[in-house]
Design a protein around this motif. Structure first.
Motif, mmCIF file in Angstrom:
data_model
loop_
_atom_site.group_PDB
_atom_site.id
_atom_site.type_symbol
_atom_site.label_atom_id
_atom_site.label_comp_id
_atom_site.label_asym_id
_atom_site.label_seq_id
_atom_site.Cartn_x
_atom_site.Cartn_y
_atom_site.Cartn_z
ATOM 1 N N SER A 190 -52.921 0.018 -17.699
ATOM 2 C CA SER A 190 -51.714 0.561 -17.081
ATOM 3 C C SER A 190 -50.767 -0.550 -16.641
ATOM 4 C CB SER A 190 -52.091 1.422 -15.866
ATOM 5 O OG SER A 190 -52.752 0.623 -14.891
ATOM 6 N N PRO A 191 -49.469 -0.271 -16.586
ATOM 7 C CA PRO A 191 -48.498 -1.267 -16.112
ATOM 8 C C PRO A 191 -48.625 -1.474 -14.612
ATOM 9 C CG PRO A 191 -47.420 0.849 -16.464
ATOM 10 C CD PRO A 191 -48.819 0.989 -16.986
ATOM 11 N N ALA A 192 -47.978 -2.504 -14.103
ATOM 12 C CA ALA A 192 -47.993 -2.774 -12.668
ATOM 13 C C ALA A 192 -47.343 -1.632 -11.916
ATOM 14 C CB ALA A 192 -47.262 -4.077 -12.377
ATOM 15 N N PRO A 193 -47.998 -1.106 -10.861
ATOM 16 C CA PRO A 193 -47.425 0.011 -10.096
ATOM 17 C C PRO A 193 -46.139 -0.355 -9.356
ATOM 18 C CG PRO A 193 -49.781 -0.231 -9.662
ATOM 19 C CD PRO A 193 -49.348 -1.458 -10.390
ATOM 20 N N GLY A 194 -46.008 -1.620 -8.964
ATOM 21 C CA GLY A 194 -44.855 -2.033 -8.166
ATOM 22 C C GLY A 194 -43.974 -3.017 -8.887
ATOM 23 N N PRO A 195 -43.089 -3.694 -8.169
ATOM 24 C CA PRO A 195 -42.217 -4.711 -8.754
ATOM 25 C C PRO A 195 -43.050 -5.796 -9.431
ATOM 26 C CG PRO A 195 -41.568 -4.216 -6.496
ATOM 27 C CD PRO A 195 -42.881 -3.544 -6.714
ATOM 28 N N THR A 196 -42.639 -6.230 -10.618
ATOM 29 C CA THR A 196 -43.454 -7.167 -11.397
ATOM 30 C C THR A 196 -43.406 -8.592 -10.845
ATOM 31 O OG1 THR A 196 -41.622 -7.565 -12.927
ATOM 32 C CG2 THR A 196 -43.190 -5.822 -13.500
ATOM 33 N N MET A 197 -44.454 -9.319 -11.145
ATOM 34 C CA MET A 197 -44.579 -10.723 -10.746
ATOM 35 C C MET A 197 -45.114 -11.506 -11.937
ATOM 36 S SD MET A 197 -47.255 -12.343 -7.955
ATOM 37 C CE MET A 197 -46.540 -11.487 -6.551
ATOM 38 N N SER A 198 -44.661 -12.743 -12.131
ATOM 39 C CA SER A 198 -45.124 -13.560 -13.246
ATOM 40 C C SER A 198 -46.537 -14.080 -12.984
ATOM 41 C CB SER A 198 -44.182 -14.746 -13.469
ATOM 42 O OG SER A 198 -44.270 -15.671 -12.394
ATOM 43 N N VAL A 199 -47.234 -14.434 -14.057
ATOM 44 C CA VAL A 199 -48.570 -15.016 -13.932
ATOM 45 C C VAL A 199 -48.503 -16.334 -13.168
ATOM 46 C CG1 VAL A 199 -50.489 -16.031 -15.215
ATOM 47 C CG2 VAL A 199 -49.455 -13.909 -16.017
ATOM 48 N N TRP A 200 -47.439 -17.092 -13.407
ATOM 49 C CA TRP A 200 -47.259 -18.374 -12.735
ATOM 50 C C TRP A 200 -47.157 -18.192 -11.221
ATOM 51 C CZ3 TRP A 200 -48.552 -22.799 -14.464
ATOM 52 C CH2 TRP A 200 -48.039 -23.984 -13.949
#
Length: 450
Positions: A190-200
């Protein structure tokens, strides 16, 4: 003398060979430090803003950074049998710099001790509203941890042996209870439930979340018996702690579509959630108080030439931290504690660069190690080190791209090595070392004769 040093947990002396511990017991403590409630929340933060695969990669990269730092600094602590604040005197900082390191450790960790106590008190009040005021919960929790830490490493090992397995069982129960309501396959994709964040960015959060613990790792590894034991306990403790607890938090965040894991846990399994909160916080808070005590003892020793008793200092700091938590004023210190946190990575960088590369004072440690004593003198102040520490900390604070903690760490190593090669790493003045065992023996004799 050895008996006195044992009682004071070698706060101002080398750990003796007979006091060294098996690696697995210390690994349990390391795992308990990493697998605290804060790690659960860290996993939830990543899971709320990242996919499962991205969160797992961030945990992996962050863990590698932490393990490398812990292993290198930990091996130095194991070899010398010295805690971080004491070791700093002969690894680039000198007496003045080491006293500042000890003070920074003491202030930072007693602050976090109070904050953790306050968080636990709020959780207890939320689960049992009206039973007693939050400030009373804060006092009870803080003083309970203080009582345990007053027994030193032995008391903390006892606590770890109870709370770590209990915490794992209860977390497993909460995770299974929540995840059985969902399809694991869906949660993994599933996609991120909230605002996305980079792996870095996620990697930076993982590394930064335990960076202070990594810097003071010598406080723990000085009790190890070999370098191999340091590596084993670090890999086992950190890897399991990061992945078992962190990924559980990721899955719960995807399942509940929120980053508030405490709310998820307590609402899904009720009173058991209360025990999770308590056990998860106990095991991190004892190390907050323990290392804070070691830092303050070393600061007072170098700044005022007075050796404090570790047990007495533990009780005083624990009471102060508990009262501050009960008063509700520690939230005002969050910004200050964050600044102190940025100042910690360069400490490790300078210690590593001095011990393994520049070696300006390495010979002093080598010459006294076999006898189990401290070098007779330490440099009073090392101006180049203080400048490098300040520059690297400021860089870590203001440069926000990448991983600030790692940036300041690497920068401090590079600058210190360059300064060493140019001959700028020099001590100004010398300070005689107060041998803790001699002072304590004298004090004990005086008390006996009186």
């Amino acid at each position: 003398m050895a008996r006195t040093a044992h009682a004071d947990d070698f706060a101002l002396s080398r750990v003796t060979p007979d006091a060294r511990k098996p690696w697995f017991g210390i690994a349990v403590q390391r795992f308990g430090q990493v697998s605290a409630l804060s790690q659960f929340l860290l996993g939830a933060t990543l899971g709320y803003r990242m996919t499962f695969g991205e969160a797992a990669l961030a945990l992996l990269l962050g863990s590698i950074i932490l393990e490398v730092i812990m292993c290198i600094v930990g091996i130095i602590g194991q070899k010398e049998g010295l805690n971080t604040a004491l070791l700093a005197r002969w690894t680039g900082f000198g007496e003045v710099g080491a006293s500042l390191v000890g003070l920074a450790i003491g202030i930072s960790l007693i602050g976090w001790f109070g904050i953790q106590s306050a968080i636990s008190a709020q959780s207890l009040d939320a689960l049992m509203p009206g039973v007693m005021p939050i400030w009373v919960w804060s006092l009870i929790f803080g003083l309970a941890v203080t009582a345990i830490v007053s027994f030193g490493f032995v008391g903390m090992q006892w606590l770890a042996n109870i709370t770590v397995p209990l915490f794992l069982i209860l977390v497993g129960w909460s995770v299974i209870s929540e995840l059985t309501k969902h399809s694991i396959g869906d949660l993994l994709t599933s996609p991120a439930p909230g605002p996305t964040m980079s792996v870095w960015a996620g990697t930076g959060i993982v590394a930064g979340g335990l960076i202070v613990g990594a810097i003071i790792t010598a406080d723990m590894t000085r009790f190890n018996r070999s370098k191999a034991d340091v590596v084993k306990q670090t890999v086992v403790g950190v890897s399991l702690g990061e992945f078992v607890i962190g990924l559980a938090g990721v899955l719960l965040a995807h399942a509940a579509a929120t980053g508030d894991i405490v709310a998820i846990v307590t609402s899904s399994i009720g009173f058991v959630g209360l025990i999770i909160v308590i056990t998860g916080t106990l095991k991190i808070n004892d190390w907050n108080l323990y290392s804070s005590t070691l830092g303050l003892v070393n600061f007072i020793s170098t700044a005022f030439a007075k050796n404090l008793n570790r047990v007495t200092t533990t009780i005083v700091l624990g009471v102060v931290g508990s009262i501050l938590a009960a008063a509700g004023i520690l939230a005002q210190f969050t910004g200050f504690l964050t600044i102190l946190g940025v100042a910690f990575p360069p400490i490790a960088g300078i210690i590593v660069a001095e011990y393994f590369i520049v070696k300006r004072w390495r010979g002093d440690l080598d010459a006294t190690r076999a006898a189990g004593t401290l070098p007779e003198t330490a440099p009073r102040v090392v101006p180049a080190t203080l400048i490098i520490w300040a520059v690297s900390s400021v860089a870590g604070y203001f440069i926000t791209w990448g991983i600030p903690a790692l940036l300041s760490l690497v920068l401090s190593i590079v600058l210190y090595v360059i300064a060493g090669k140019l001959g700028w790493v020099r001590g100004v003045g010398k300070a005689r070392t107060i041998q803790a065992d001699r002072v304590e023996t004298t004090e004990t004799s005086a008390v006996t004769s009186s």
